[in-house]
Design an enzyme around this catalytic site. Structure first.
Site, PDB file in Angstrom:
ATOM      1  N   PRO A 181       1.052  -1.260   0.018  1.00 56.02           N
ATOM      2  CA  PRO A 181       0.087  -0.067   0.063  1.00 56.02           C
ATOM      3  C   PRO A 181       0.793   1.241  -0.249  1.00 56.02           C
ATOM      4  CG  PRO A 181      -0.690  -1.495   1.940  1.00 56.02           C
ATOM      5  CD  PRO A 181       0.631  -1.898   1.103  1.00 56.02           C
ATOM      6  N   GLU A 182       0.524   2.282  -0.817  1.00 58.11           N
ATOM      7  CA  GLU A 182       1.260   3.328  -1.064  1.00 58.11           C
ATOM      8  C   GLU A 182       0.442   4.390  -0.636  1.00 58.11           C
ATOM      9  OE1 GLU A 182       3.183   4.119  -4.759  1.00 58.11           O
ATOM     10  OE2 GLU A 182       3.332   1.949  -5.076  1.00 58.11           O
TER      11      GLU A 182
ATOM     12  N   HIS B 225      -5.636 -14.985  10.611  1.00 56.13           N
ATOM     13  CA  HIS B 225      -4.561 -13.742  10.426  1.00 56.13           C
ATOM     14  C   HIS B 225      -5.019 -12.381  10.960  1.00 56.13           C
ATOM     15  CE1 HIS B 225      -2.283 -16.572   7.768  1.00 56.13           C
ATOM     16  NE2 HIS B 225      -3.247 -16.676   6.977  1.00 56.13           N
TER      17      HIS B 225
ATOM     18  N   ARG C 222       0.706 -11.816   5.732  1.00 61.95           N
ATOM     19  CA  ARG C 222       2.081 -11.665   5.618  1.00 61.95           C
ATOM     20  C   ARG C 222       3.020 -11.022   6.809  1.00 61.95           C
ATOM     21  NH1 ARG C 222       3.512 -10.556  -0.560  1.00 61.95           N
ATOM     22  NH2 ARG C 222       5.738 -11.249   0.322  1.00 61.95           N
TER      23      ARG C 222
END
Ligand code: ZN
Length: 287
Positions: A2-3, A98, A117
């Protein structure tokens, strides 16, 4: 990853959820988050009893302000890493796999971070301290703030011998810009992505600053770019991937001139450029 536009989309989603009830419980899984490992203590328990206030963004970080028991405001910094997702649920809803963090409010709603992740990060503490210390303290200027422009870029990157695309990813030079939007901004500005930053003239810096703002703003308007993992607070994908001009489009025709776009890899990150619209300068190339 994500930017700025993706993080901004998440920030807006959280803000729109209008979370104002005090925090009654802080839950954290037993797994370490990888970005967070290099930060100081997560210190999340300090948020208990705090009242949620405004949610801001600094670069690729969400900065959530809380009113604590003392006069000083507390803050919660959230980094989404590669695959982190923030959502708002009811407390009764079972946690999906998660889930690594849940903040329960007195109105029985929970903000949860799901991060398969585990490249994300969390940190809480006095807001002023958070803003001044790692990782926020060293961040460069916000490209969407007033005052951002070519002179500012040239001042920070004008002496760099790195390829301009790589130099733009330095968060201490510009906050929030990542590979996708850097590649898009260079195309829009007609700048060869691997030219040494120090070779750009004032007019090129000015053009580039303008296209950085344009591509970031378009990304926000489109609700972010979803190549794989990104979802907004509602769990929806963004739409900006359909609006990318060159990123991920090597060998396709340039949307401006029709020439075949050329893929490249630099610093381990791939991109694409148009050999006609972004001509390679004739001398002293960076490989
Ligand atoms: Zn072209």
């Amino acid at each position: 990853m994500p930017e700025l536009p993706e993080v901004e989309s998440v920030r807006r989603g959280l803000q729109a959820a209008n979370l104002r009830a005090p925090v009654v419980e802080v839950w954290r899984s037993s797994y370490k988050l990888r970005v967070g490992k290099s930060w100081a203590e997560e210190n999340l328990d300090c948020l208990k009893g705090n009242v949620p206030k405004d949610i801001r963004r600094r670069g690729k970080y969400i900065v959530w302000e809380f009113a604590g028991p003392g006069a000083e405001a507390n803050g919660l910094v959230i980094h989404l890493g590669m695959s982190g997702r923030c959502g708002v649920t009811t407390a009764a809803q079972p946690k999906v796999v998660h889930t690594h963090f849940a903040l329960r409010m007195a109105d029985d709603r929970e903000v949860r971070l799901v991060d398969p992740r585990r490249f994300g990060g969390l940190r809480a503490g006095p807001l002023a301290e958070l803003m001044a210390s790692e990782p926020l303290g060293a961040l460069g200027p916000e490209p969407l703030d007033r005052g951002f422009g070519g002179a500012m870029l040239a001042e920070r990157l004008g002496a760099s011998r790195r390829p301009i695309r790589d130099a733009l990813l330095d968060q201490e030079a510009v906050a929030g810009l990542g590979n996708i939007y850097a590649v898009e901004a260079l195309f829009a500005a007609g700048i060869f992505p691997m030219v040494e930053a120090q070779r750009l003239h004032a007019s090129a810096w000015e053009r580039l600053a303008g296209t950085i703002v344009t591509v970031l703003q378009r990304g926000i308007d489109n609700g972010g770019t979803t190549l794989k993992d990104f979802r907004n607070v509602e769990g929806e994908v963004g739409r900006n991937q359909d609006d990318l001009r060159v990123y991920g489009r090597a060998d396709e025709p340039c949307p401006r001139c029709g020439a075949a776009l050329v893929g490249f890899v630099s610093g381990g990150r791939s991109g694409a450029y148009c050999p006609r619209c972004q001509p390679r300068p004739r001398t002293r190339l960076v490989r």
